[in-house]
Write a protein that holds these residues in place. Sequence first.
Motif, PDB file in Angstrom:
ATOM      1  N   ILE A  76     -25.920 -13.079  -0.802  1.00 55.39           N
ATOM      2  CA  ILE A  76     -25.389 -11.948  -0.027  1.00 55.39           C
ATOM      3  C   ILE A  76     -26.436 -10.851   0.100  1.00 55.39           C
ATOM      4  N   ARG A  77     -27.126 -10.557  -0.983  1.00 55.23           N
ATOM      5  CA  ARG A  77     -28.170  -9.522  -0.933  1.00 55.23           C
ATOM      6  C   ARG A  77     -29.263  -9.898   0.067  1.00 55.23           C
ATOM      7  N   ALA A  91     -18.291  -8.442  -8.535  1.00 56.42           N
ATOM      8  CA  ALA A  91     -18.370  -7.053  -8.067  1.00 56.42           C
ATOM      9  C   ALA A  91     -19.485  -6.301  -8.786  1.00 56.42           C
ATOM     10  N   TRP A  92     -19.606  -6.504 -10.111  1.00 51.96           N
ATOM     11  CA  TRP A  92     -20.681  -5.856 -10.852  1.00 51.96           C
ATOM     12  C   TRP A  92     -22.045  -6.340 -10.361  1.00 51.96           C
ATOM     13  N   MET A  93     -22.162  -7.620 -10.047  1.00 52.32           N
ATOM     14  CA  MET A  93     -23.438  -8.151  -9.557  1.00 52.32           C
ATOM     15  C   MET A  93     -23.807  -7.544  -8.206  1.00 52.32           C
ATOM     16  N   LEU A  94     -22.812  -7.360  -7.358  1.00 56.84           N
ATOM     17  CA  LEU A  94     -23.080  -6.709  -6.068  1.00 56.84           C
ATOM     18  C   LEU A  94     -23.573  -5.288  -6.290  1.00 56.84           C
ATOM     19  N   SER A 120     -25.028  -3.977  -8.928  1.00 52.57           N
ATOM     20  CA  SER A 120     -26.369  -3.951  -9.520  1.00 52.57           C
ATOM     21  C   SER A 120     -27.435  -4.310  -8.499  1.00 52.57           C
ATOM     22  N   SER A 121     -27.041  -4.975  -7.401  1.00 48.36           N
ATOM     23  CA  SER A 121     -27.976  -5.300  -6.322  1.00 48.36           C
ATOM     24  C   SER A 121     -28.027  -4.202  -5.267  1.00 48.36           C
ATOM     25  N   GLY A 122     -27.271  -3.127  -5.468  1.00 45.76           N
ATOM     26  CA  GLY A 122     -27.264  -2.035  -4.502  1.00 45.76           C
ATOM     27  C   GLY A 122     -26.300  -2.245  -3.358  1.00 45.76           C
ATOM     28  N   ILE A 123     -25.380  -3.204  -3.474  1.00 41.11           N
ATOM     29  CA  ILE A 123     -24.414  -3.479  -2.411  1.00 41.11           C
ATOM     30  C   ILE A 123     -23.109  -2.783  -2.792  1.00 41.11           C
ATOM     31  N   ILE A 124     -22.886  -1.619  -2.201  1.00 42.76           N
ATOM     32  CA  ILE A 124     -21.734  -0.794  -2.547  1.00 42.76           C
ATOM     33  C   ILE A 124     -20.943  -0.517  -1.270  1.00 42.76           C
TER      34      ILE A 124
END
Length: 425
Positions: free
Chosen positions: A137-138, A163-166, A168-172
Amino acid sequence: MTEPLATRQRSLRAAMDALDRPWPPPPSVGVYAEERELFRLLQNMLEELLIHKPDDPIQYMIDHLKQNNDDAPRICVLGPPASGKTTAAVWLCKHLDAIRISQETLLLQERLALTKEAKAYKERKEKIPNALWANLIRERLSNVDCIKQGWILEGFPENQEQAWMLQSSGIIPRHVVVLYAPDTVLIERSSGKRLDPLTEEVYHTTFDWPSDPLVQQRLVKPEDLSEQEMSRKLLEYHRNFPGIFQLYQKVLKSINADQPSVDVLSQVLTYVQTRHRSAAPFTPRILFCGPPGSGKSLQAALIAQKYGVVNICCGQLLKEAVADKTKLGELVKPYIDNGYPVPDNLVMKILAKRLNALDCVTNGWVLSGFPRDIEQGEQLQKSHIIPNRYAQSAPGNTQQSALFTARQLPTARWKRPSGHCDFGI
């Protein structure tokens, strides 16, 4: 000789102390920052810096500003199976011109480096790891189309770990839509679900059957639609949802999917087009209008008392200027004594001086009794006295309404303190 010298020293110290104190910014500074949303702009840049940690922060901020994509949609559409996530995501993409991203569309992106690895898991009928999904996704969201147009992420994250992985990748995401319906309804929907492989739109044999015979012919039944499989997926969803809700609750809205699709989609679109309450410093500048006898002075006083803003009644302000025997008060006195209207230029000078005082600049103000027509309203604007809230005690002067409606002031209903009054505040 000693006493005058001491007096001069005290005066000098007082003058020096006054210079050391910070000077209040002029009111126009706050108006400029609000109109151009500088707080939100700086907040977004700071978030990007902290998330991505670039080696050259200055160049990164320059590139970020050049992209000019802070208003691009960043939306997650979540919900249990058969709740209508795909229908809502496809519909939002058409209306917002955004890019739809789902697990299915990601596996079709041959140009992504991680697609082959994800497909290998799929072919072996193994579960694709959460970390691989997050990286996939990132990688997709870093493409130019997603950066410029924004994105609609459908059906992901499925649990709190994802959700936490998103994050931490800057996907908010800025908006998270969660569709819900009773399990019995979802199981019934699932049995009649059909998919158009060409357009990826979802139809139903009972609720949403296409009228085009060509579309009917190419519809296929999705895999894993047995009642047992559906029940298992629903159980897993209900077990994982509380963790997702905890993480996204400030930007999340739940929408009942057990209603006509037009109503569901309308509620979804309305929510994703709203802006969340800003954390920017805010000084209320409230303009209270209404015809004579409508109670606007009383309502303005109640608002001032409740919200701690300065109550400015134009008529009372003029009388105070006369009573204090100021230079402007002396000019106003003959008009008041003879019952004539005070010229607008004198009113504006007294009003501008009061509204630019420190207490008004710091705490905000509510103004009643002025302007009474569109010309006076235009004079307010020329003097950089820009209200950011508009209240009307009763249907009043058409010119007043036209002037401030054209300015598109924020409108949200306030419950009236007393009397009959509608607040566009």
